[in-house]
Motif scaffolding. Structure first.
Motif, PDB file in Angstrom:
ATOM      1  N   LYS A 131      58.459  31.743   9.800  1.00 46.75           N
ATOM      2  CA  LYS A 131      59.657  32.464  10.214  1.00 46.75           C
ATOM      3  C   LYS A 131      59.933  33.549   9.185  1.00 46.75           C
ATOM      4  O   LYS A 131      59.970  33.279   7.980  1.00 46.75           O
ATOM      5  N   LEU A 132      60.129  34.769   9.663  1.00 47.07           N
ATOM      6  CA  LEU A 132      60.431  35.867   8.750  1.00 47.07           C
ATOM      7  C   LEU A 132      61.862  35.751   8.244  1.00 47.07           C
ATOM      8  O   LEU A 132      62.732  35.250   8.946  1.00 47.07           O
ATOM      9  N   ALA A 133      62.067  36.259   7.037  1.00 44.02           N
ATOM     10  CA  ALA A 133      63.395  36.252   6.433  1.00 44.02           C
ATOM     11  C   ALA A 133      63.699  37.628   5.849  1.00 44.02           C
ATOM     12  O   ALA A 133      63.835  37.786   4.641  1.00 44.02           O
ATOM     13  N   GLY A 169      59.746  37.705  14.724  1.00 42.82           N
ATOM     14  CA  GLY A 169      59.618  37.071  13.422  1.00 42.82           C
ATOM     15  C   GLY A 169      60.526  35.882  13.179  1.00 42.82           C
ATOM     16  O   GLY A 169      60.193  34.998  12.389  1.00 42.82           O
ATOM     17  N   GLN A 170      61.665  35.852  13.851  1.00 45.37           N
ATOM     18  CA  GLN A 170      62.601  34.753  13.618  1.00 45.37           C
ATOM     19  C   GLN A 170      62.730  33.814  14.814  1.00 45.37           C
ATOM     20  O   GLN A 170      63.335  32.747  14.692  1.00 45.37           O
ATOM     21  N   GLY A 171      62.157  34.209  15.943  1.00 50.67           N
ATOM     22  CA  GLY A 171      62.237  33.377  17.134  1.00 50.67           C
ATOM     23  C   GLY A 171      60.884  32.948  17.651  1.00 50.67           C
ATOM     24  O   GLY A 171      60.521  31.768  17.604  1.00 50.67           O
ATOM     25  N   HIS A 216      69.111  45.449   6.076  1.00 46.30           N
ATOM     26  CA  HIS A 216      68.016  45.171   7.016  1.00 46.30           C
ATOM     27  C   HIS A 216      68.179  45.992   8.292  1.00 46.30           C
ATOM     28  O   HIS A 216      67.239  46.649   8.747  1.00 46.30           O
ATOM     29  N   PRO A 252      58.177  31.208  14.892  1.00 46.50           N
ATOM     30  CA  PRO A 252      58.387  29.785  14.582  1.00 46.50           C
ATOM     31  C   PRO A 252      58.284  28.880  15.814  1.00 46.50           C
ATOM     32  O   PRO A 252      57.848  27.742  15.708  1.00 46.50           O
ATOM     33  N   TYR A 301      72.264  41.931   5.273  1.00 50.90           N
ATOM     34  CA  TYR A 301      72.087  42.091   6.714  1.00 50.90           C
ATOM     35  C   TYR A 301      72.214  43.565   7.104  1.00 50.90           C
ATOM     36  O   TYR A 301      71.407  44.093   7.872  1.00 50.90           O
ATOM     37  N   ASP A 334      62.867  41.211  14.925  1.00 53.06           N
ATOM     38  CA  ASP A 334      63.612  39.978  14.652  1.00 53.06           C
ATOM     39  C   ASP A 334      63.310  38.889  15.681  1.00 53.06           C
ATOM     40  O   ASP A 334      63.160  37.715  15.313  1.00 53.06           O
ATOM     41  N   ILE A 386      53.660  33.571   6.175  1.00 52.54           N
ATOM     42  CA  ILE A 386      54.694  34.587   6.375  1.00 52.54           C
ATOM     43  C   ILE A 386      54.126  35.997   6.231  1.00 52.54           C
ATOM     44  O   ILE A 386      54.582  36.944   6.870  1.00 52.54           O
TER      45      ILE A 386
END
Length: 163
Positions: free
Chosen positions: A34-36, A23-25, A61, A28, A58, A20, A125
């Motif tokens: 950015k991963l979702a 992929g999300q920090g 995941h 990007p 959530y 996370d 992505i």
């Protein structure tokens, strides 16, 4: 047994945080996609059950990273590698396992289950997800290997040996 459970949960937790954070920090921040993963989990829940209650995606995941993917390395990938190529370093197994996770997530779950384009159309992505899954596998495997855990499927035994 308690040591094994705590080690596997710790491996899954650290690997999920690494996935996370990357992929999300970090991705990007560096100008990449950015991963979702929660969005994918939500789409999967909607497709399979017709709805995705608030928070369920959530939790899916987190449970996938904390438990399912980590057990996949411990119970399948590493024992198979040990049976076929026992001298291969665990990190190579982890990288291959990360690629397998990527195929599972972006082809089987995203495409075949959730109905999205295969590998999300091979856009930015897609490649961030590839590196994220490899990172996940390397972190989970490192924790397991440093703690000296191994599973022998023939004997159906878990061994905890100092590395």
């Amino acid at each position: 047994m308690k040591h094994t459970i705590l080690t596997l949960l710790g491996a899954g937790a650290l690997a999920t945080v690494a996935f996370d954070a990357f992929g999300q920090g970090l991705s990007p921040l560096l100008g990449y996609a950015k991963l979702a993963p929660v969005g994918l989990a939500s789409s999967t829940l909607k497709q399979v059950f017709g709805a995705s209650p608030s928070g369920a995606a959530y939790l899916l995941h987190v449970a996938t990273g904390l438990i399912a993917y980590t057990l996949g390395y411990f119970l399948l990938a590493r024992p198979i590698q040990r049976a076929i190529m026992p001298s291969l370093h665990w990190s190579v197994t982890a990288v291959v396992y990360g690629v397998v996770l990527w195929v599972f997530a972006l082809y089987i779950m995203a495409h075949l289950v959730a109905g999205m384009p295969a590998f999300l159309g091979f856009r930015g992505i897609t490649w961030v997800a590839l590196w994220g899954h490899i990172l996940f596998a390397l972190v989970a495997a490192a924790v397991i290997e440093v703690q000296g855990l191994s599973f022998d499927p023939k004997a159906r035994r878990i061994r905890a040996v100092a590395a």
